[in-house]
Design a protein around this motif. Structure first.
Motif, short mmCIF file in Angstrom:
data_model
loop_
_atom_site.label_atom_id
_atom_site.label_comp_id
_atom_site.label_asym_id
_atom_site.label_seq_id
_atom_site.Cartn_x
_atom_site.Cartn_y
_atom_site.Cartn_z
N ASP A 1 148.04 39.55 78.17
CA ASP A 1 148.58 39.29 79.63
C ASP A 1 148.13 40.23 80.45
O ASP A 1 148.22 41.08 80.53
N PRO A 2 147.29 39.59 81.48
CA PRO A 2 146.81 40.54 82.56
C PRO A 2 147.65 40.78 84.07
O PRO A 2 146.97 41.37 84.92
N ASP A 3 149.15 40.42 83.97
CA ASP A 3 149.85 40.43 84.91
C ASP A 3 149.92 42.00 85.72
O ASP A 3 150.15 42.09 86.82
N GLU A 4 149.61 43.03 84.78
CA GLU A 4 149.78 44.33 85.18
C GLU A 4 148.39 44.58 86.28
O GLU A 4 148.57 45.46 87.23
N ALA A 5 147.48 43.83 86.30
CA ALA A 5 146.30 44.04 87.08
C ALA A 5 146.62 42.97 88.29
O ALA A 5 145.49 42.89 89.28
N LEU A 6 147.76 42.12 88.29
CA LEU A 6 147.73 41.19 89.45
C LEU A 6 148.00 41.95 90.96
O LEU A 6 149.19 42.39 90.97
N VAL A 7 147.41 41.66 91.82
CA VAL A 7 147.76 42.44 93.13
C VAL A 7 148.14 41.54 94.19
O VAL A 7 148.55 41.68 95.31
N GLY A 8 148.16 39.94 93.82
CA GLY A 8 148.62 39.26 94.88
C GLY A 8 147.88 37.83 94.84
O GLY A 8 147.21 37.54 93.83
N GLN A 9 148.08 36.90 95.73
CA GLN A 9 147.51 35.53 95.81
C GLN A 9 146.74 35.39 97.24
O GLN A 9 147.33 36.18 98.30
N ARG A 10 145.93 34.65 97.39
CA ARG A 10 145.37 34.09 98.54
C ARG A 10 144.70 32.65 98.52
O ARG A 10 144.38 32.27 97.29
N SER A 11 144.61 32.23 99.44
CA SER A 11 144.18 30.80 99.52
C SER A 11 142.56 30.81 99.63
O SER A 11 141.84 31.49 100.24
N VAL A 12 141.91 30.07 98.29
CA VAL A 12 140.59 30.21 98.00
C VAL A 12 140.12 28.79 97.92
O VAL A 12 140.77 27.91 97.07
N CYS A 13 138.85 28.39 98.36
CA CYS A 13 138.26 27.03 98.00
C CYS A 13 137.14 27.43 97.38
O CYS A 13 136.02 27.89 97.81
N LEU A 14 137.11 26.95 95.98
CA LEU A 14 135.94 26.97 95.11
C LEU A 14 135.38 25.54 94.82
O LEU A 14 134.33 25.54 94.13
N ASP A 15 136.06 24.62 95.42
CA ASP A 15 135.53 23.33 94.98
C ASP A 15 135.86 22.39 96.21
O ASP A 15 136.89 22.11 96.67
N SER A 16 134.85 21.60 96.76
CA SER A 16 135.08 20.82 98.03
C SER A 16 136.02 19.47 97.71
O SER A 16 136.51 19.10 98.62
N GLN A 17 136.27 19.20 96.29
CA GLN A 17 137.23 18.28 96.15
C GLN A 17 138.57 18.89 95.97
O GLN A 17 139.48 17.88 96.37
N LEU A 18 138.72 19.68 95.52
CA LEU A 18 140.02 20.52 95.30
C LEU A 18 140.55 21.20 96.78
O LEU A 18 141.89 21.16 97.00
N GLY A 19 139.57 21.63 97.47
CA GLY A 19 140.20 22.16 98.69
C GLY A 19 140.53 23.48 98.62
O GLY A 19 140.33 24.27 97.47
N PHE A 20 141.38 24.17 99.57
CA PHE A 20 142.08 25.27 99.31
C PHE A 20 143.04 25.57 98.18
O PHE A 20 144.09 24.65 98.41
N VAL A 21 143.10 26.36 97.39
CA VAL A 21 144.26 26.40 96.54
C VAL A 21 144.60 27.89 96.38
O VAL A 21 143.79 28.95 96.51
N ARG A 22 146.15 28.03 96.42
CA ARG A 22 146.46 29.48 96.16
C ARG A 22 145.88 29.90 94.81
O ARG A 22 146.35 29.62 93.75
#
Length: 700
Positions: A630-651
């Motif tokens: 489990d990598p949760d200890e390295a989780l520092v937050g979330q941001r809106s990112v677009c990696l795919d033109s079909q999916l658009g921006f995803v948290r």
């Protein structure tokens, strides 16, 4: 404790790595400082010293050697910023470099460009004709003198070139690769007139048959040699003044180093030096991970580079092409396009989105750097898409300007194409991935290999942000992103881990196979020459290995294949064994059954290469292991990112690499932030931290 340093001077950034040989490695990344690149080198070393907690002088005094890769030679040739050179050729043969062996319109061109005959053009001449002069002499095909050298004519010609103000003279006589005596005498006569003038001989730089390629190689060596000497000499003096007692080594195209005082004599061998560092780094990492077949991919600020390691050895080529001129210098085969993080995005007259080959380089850099750049780059697109944070890289020391990135994309891409800024940004991102994937297909498939038999390594400042995209369609088993202490300074790590390499070759065209006496004579001579070259390095070596190869071709063909020669005692069976290797390689590239030994086979050029180890163990250290996956200890937050033109921006969850441990597993979409880069883990991709701290991506 001693150190080994690797310095990679790229078009945008200067990367540096220091290793103590006992498992501690630190890296640094600073902007390249053209035109005085040595300032960036010294600054990078200062940052390494700070990372180690010691002073600049103390680091240099404890450094065994510095291995340095530079773009100086290749940039000088590509941009035409070279020394004024004169040529001395055999009477009646100076026009070889202008006739170009009837191949000048097609050399270095793609298949599409070769077919477009109306647009084919010869390149600009390497030198103007008034600086290409001739002298009377003739040596025959066996190396016997038929016509003595006219020394009075040589003095007159040399004086004429010196009076023209040339900075260097290239000497390339018709049969000098069989007997270089006339060329050596010409150098002596030139130095009687101008003792300090740079003079380079084809018999020393490129002792191969084929007059045009040999002459172009010699001229280009003369064009970059004086500039390389001007760069390296003061750099070495500054390093020695700072406390360096070990050698400054310079990386060559064939994947090994030579000392800085010898490098200007063979400057043409450094043309691909920064291209080779990443492949050598990949070779060292592959040894630790047990990978035999690797595709190395390096996305820097200016270029995208791809190399191959097959059965534990990098794929080599006997030469390369720059500006449509051939270079006879053995090189690690690296495929490249101008499609790095700083590649400029634009819309052409036909309404098509283009990315590269022009780059924003270090100055002014991408628009988001805030250094005056106004044209959009791949980096600007990644910022708009949320892949990069406005906090920027280098631990927040290089903040990024979202407003400038959006304005550049809006003006130059979005409005011309009728898109929103976000749509234009994802289009730039996807074009980058598509261009990189196309290059990889050519690099692997056209060499006769199946991508499914390979693991990909992805490094460079922008490589980790794009590798999952450009590797997805290739069918590779996994993608390894080297992180840990090297991160985006992976090519510099390859430099620090490199060996000293020298090579020698001779051409003796003949029908093949030949008897053991021929092998013994040729390879005996070449290996003795290698030993003298190693002795001139004045470096203490740990061990030396020698590799032999022979360029073979079927009769009536015009290109050869470099074929490995056994390192055992030569017997009557040796020729047949080499033929079997040649035909196996030929059929892998051209298809099963393509070989036809009955046509006859010719041997053209014999070659040996010596690798001399410096005995410094530059290996990546293991990292602490996580208690669970489990990598949760390295989780520092979330941001809106677009990696795919079909999916658009995803948290998208964002992880701090510094908190990840071996055994942690991520599921895409995710972003992993490293001080000098970011790793993109798209949806459908998993990421696992291995024992060396690398992030290994796998496709679900």
């Amino acid at each position: 404790m001693p150190y080994a340093l690797g310095i990679d001077v790229g078009g945008t950034f200067t990367d540096a790595v220091a290793s103590d040989g006992a498992g501690r490695i630190v890296s640094a990344k600073t902007p390249t400082t053209p035109p005085n690149r040595e300032a960036g080198v010294l600054r990078a070393i200062e940052e390494l010293a700070a990372e180690l907690g010691i002073g600049f002088g103390e680091l240099l005094s404890r450094t065994d050697y510095i291995a340095h890769g530079t773009t100086a030679s290749i940039n000088a040739l590509v941009q035409g910023r070279v020394a004024d050179v004169g040529l001395i050729a055999t009477k009646g043969h100076r026009d070889a470099i202008y006739i170009m062996n009837a191949e000048g319109r097609t050399l270095g061109r793609s298949a599409h460009e070769v077919q477009d005959t109306l647009r084919q053009r010869k390149p600009e001449p390497l030198i103007p004709k008034y600086r290409a002069l001739e002298v009377t002499e003739r040596i025959d095909h066996a190396g016997q003198v038929l016509v003595p050298l006219d020394e009075d004519e040589v003095r007159r010609v040399a004086r004429e070139l010196v009076d023209q103000g040339v900075e260097a003279i290239a000497v390339s006589l018709l049969w000098s690769f069989k007997n270089g005596a006339h060329e050596r005498r010409i150098r002596e006569l030139v130095h009687e007139i101008a003792p300090d003038l740079y003079v380079t001989l084809s018999s020393e730089v490129s002792p191969r048959i084929r007059e045009f390629a040999r002459t172009s190689t010699t001229i280009m060596n003369a064009q970059v040699g004086p500039r390389l000497r001007t760069y390296l000499a003061p750099l070495r003096k500054q390093l020695e003044a700072g406390g360096l007692t070990g050698p400054l080594l310079v990386m060559q195209s064939e994947g090994g180093t030579i000392t800085a005082d010898r490098a200007p004599e063979h400057a043409i061998t450094t043309v691909g030096s920064v291209l080779s560092g990443g492949v050598i780094g990949g070779l060292r990492l592959a040894g630790q991970l047990g990978h035999r077949n690797v595709i190395t991919t390096d996305v820097g600020g200016t270029t995208f580079l791809a190399g191959l390691i097959v059965d534990g050895e990098p794929i080599m080529a006997p030469g390369s092409v720059v500006n449509q001129y051939p270079i006879n210098a053995a090189t690690i085969r690296v495929h490249t396009i101008g499609s790095g993080g700083g590649a400029l995005a634009s819309v052409d007259a036909g309404g098509n989105l283009r990315l590269g080959p022009q780059s924003a380089e270090a100055v002014p850099g991408p628009a988001c750097y805030g250094n005056g750049g106004t044209r959009p780059t791949n980096t600007d697109a990644n910022l708009v898409l949320g892949i990069l944070s406005e906090r920027g890289l280098l631990g927040g020391r290089k903040r990024l300007r979202m407003d400038l990135a959006r304005e550049a994309i809006r003006e130059h891409v979005a409005e011309p194409l009728g898109l929103t800024v976000e749509e234009a940004a994802i289009a730039i991102h996807e074009v980058q991935n598509a261009q990189a994937a196309d290059l990889l297909r050519r690099a692997v498939v056209q060499a006769g290999y199946d991508p499914r038999d390979f693991v990909a390594y992805a490094f460079g400042g922008a490589g980790p942000a794009h590798c999952a995209g450009y590797c997805q369609d290739l069918g590779v088993r996994e993608v390894v992103v080297p992180l840990g202490p090297v991160a985006s300074a992976f090519s510099a790590y390859g430099l620090a881990a490199s060996d000293v390499v020298v090579s020698a070759e001779l051409s003796d065209p003949s029908s093949f196979p030949v008897g053991p006496a021929v092998f013994e004579a040729h390879y005996g001579r070449l290996e003795a020459e290698l030993q003298r070259a190693l002795d001139r390095q004045q470096v203490k070596f740990h061990d030396v290995t020698v590799q032999r190869e022979l360029d073979l071709r079927y009769s009536m063909q015009v290109t050869e294949l470099a074929t490995a020669v056994p390192d055992t005692k030569f017997t009557e069976r040796t020729g047949e064994e080499i033929l079997d290797r040649f035909e196996e390689q030929y059929e892998r590239i051209n298809g099963s059954g393509a070989g036809y030994r009955e046509a006859g086979v010719q041997a053209i050029t014999y070659r040996v290469r010596a690798k001399a180890s410096l005995g410094f163990p530059v290996q990546l250290p293991e990292v602490p292991r996580a208690a669970s996956a489990d990598p949760d200890e390295a989780l520092v937050g979330q941001r809106s990112v677009c990696l795919d033109s079909q999916l658009g921006f995803v948290r998208t969850p964002v992880y701090d690499y510094a908190r990840l441990r071996a055994g942690h597993e991520l599921t895409g979409p995710a972003i992993v932030e490293v001080p000098t880069t970011v790793v993109v883990v798209p949806a459908g991709v998993t990421g696992r931290v291995d024992r060396l701290g690398n992030l290994v991506l796998g496709y679900q």
